[in-house]
Motif scaffolding. Structure first.
Motif, mmCIF file in Angstrom:
data_model
loop_
_atom_site.group_PDB
_atom_site.id
_atom_site.type_symbol
_atom_site.label_atom_id
_atom_site.label_comp_id
_atom_site.label_asym_id
_atom_site.label_seq_id
_atom_site.Cartn_x
_atom_site.Cartn_y
_atom_site.Cartn_z
ATOM 1 N N ARG A 100 -4.025 -32.008 -13.954
ATOM 2 C CA ARG A 100 -2.763 -32.719 -14.204
ATOM 3 C C ARG A 100 -1.611 -31.859 -13.725
ATOM 4 O O ARG A 100 -1.517 -30.674 -14.026
ATOM 5 N N TYR A 101 -0.708 -32.503 -12.981
ATOM 6 C CA TYR A 101 0.490 -31.841 -12.484
ATOM 7 C C TYR A 101 1.702 -32.555 -13.072
ATOM 8 O O TYR A 101 1.742 -33.778 -13.099
ATOM 9 N N CYS A 106 2.597 -27.131 -9.764
ATOM 10 C CA CYS A 106 1.776 -26.512 -8.711
ATOM 11 C C CYS A 106 2.581 -25.417 -8.009
ATOM 12 O O CYS A 106 2.023 -24.534 -7.378
ATOM 13 N N VAL A 143 0.852 -36.379 -12.635
ATOM 14 C CA VAL A 143 0.016 -36.796 -11.515
ATOM 15 C C VAL A 143 -1.351 -36.160 -11.718
ATOM 16 O O VAL A 143 -1.462 -34.945 -11.898
ATOM 17 N N TYR A 144 -2.382 -37.003 -11.715
ATOM 18 C CA TYR A 144 -3.745 -36.543 -11.909
ATOM 19 C C TYR A 144 -4.461 -36.523 -10.565
ATOM 20 O O TYR A 144 -4.501 -37.524 -9.862
ATOM 21 N N GLU A 145 -5.002 -35.343 -10.225
ATOM 22 C CA GLU A 145 -5.714 -35.175 -8.961
ATOM 23 C C GLU A 145 -6.910 -34.267 -9.198
ATOM 24 O O GLU A 145 -6.764 -33.133 -9.660
ATOM 25 N N CYS A 146 -8.087 -34.761 -8.873
ATOM 26 C CA CYS A 146 -9.330 -33.976 -8.977
ATOM 27 C C CYS A 146 -9.494 -33.329 -10.350
ATOM 28 O O CYS A 146 -9.850 -32.150 -10.468
ATOM 29 N N HIS A 172 2.176 -33.932 -4.791
ATOM 30 C CA HIS A 172 2.276 -34.604 -6.085
ATOM 31 C C HIS A 172 3.621 -35.318 -6.222
ATOM 32 O O HIS A 172 3.697 -36.434 -6.720
ATOM 33 N N MET A 207 -4.550 -39.993 -6.049
ATOM 34 C CA MET A 207 -3.809 -39.432 -7.161
ATOM 35 C C MET A 207 -3.335 -40.564 -8.066
ATOM 36 O O MET A 207 -2.896 -41.602 -7.586
ATOM 37 N N LYS A 208 -3.418 -40.304 -9.340
ATOM 38 C CA LYS A 208 -2.954 -41.283 -10.323
ATOM 39 C C LYS A 208 -1.631 -40.780 -10.893
ATOM 40 O O LYS A 208 -1.534 -39.647 -11.371
ATOM 41 N N VAL A 209 -0.606 -41.635 -10.833
ATOM 42 C CA VAL A 209 0.734 -41.274 -11.298
ATOM 43 C C VAL A 209 1.007 -41.994 -12.615
ATOM 44 O O VAL A 209 0.842 -43.204 -12.710
ATOM 45 N N ALA A 229 3.570 -38.423 -4.215
ATOM 46 C CA ALA A 229 2.862 -39.504 -4.911
ATOM 47 C C ALA A 229 3.810 -40.230 -5.861
ATOM 48 O O ALA A 229 3.787 -41.462 -5.967
#
Length: 85
Positions: A19-20, A31, A13-16, A43, A1-3, A46
């Motif tokens: 964006r969250y 989410c 937070v970017y996951e797959c 998230h 995950m990219k924060v 993270a």
């Protein structure tokens, strides 16, 4: 995950490819798990990890803390009489 930090309290937070949005102060994530479970979702974890926050207790509901369990059994329980009586 990219924060990615947006403001002092709001993070993305970017996951797959999704964006969250997380707000640690209000304990929300789009989410929905943070609000539903009242504990940090993946998230939020993270974000906490990126901020080097080890103590997650302030981000959890009091229901998950040992004091809540102790308070549950604080009141003495009186046994029920036999059903024959």
């Amino acid at each position: 995950m990219k924060v990615v930090q947006s403001t002092e309290i709001i993070y993305s937070v970017y996951e797959c490819g999704r964006r969250y949005i997380i707000c640690l102060e209000r304990k929300i994530c789009n989410c929905g798990r943070f609000q539903l479970d009242e504990i940090p979702c993946a998230h939020a974890f993270a974000v906490l990890k990126k901020k080097n926050i080890i103590d997650i207790h302030p981000y959890c509901s009091d229901y998950y803390k040992s004091t809540a369990l102790a308070n549950t059994y604080e009141v003495p329980m009186v046994p029920m009489p036999d059903k024959e009586d």
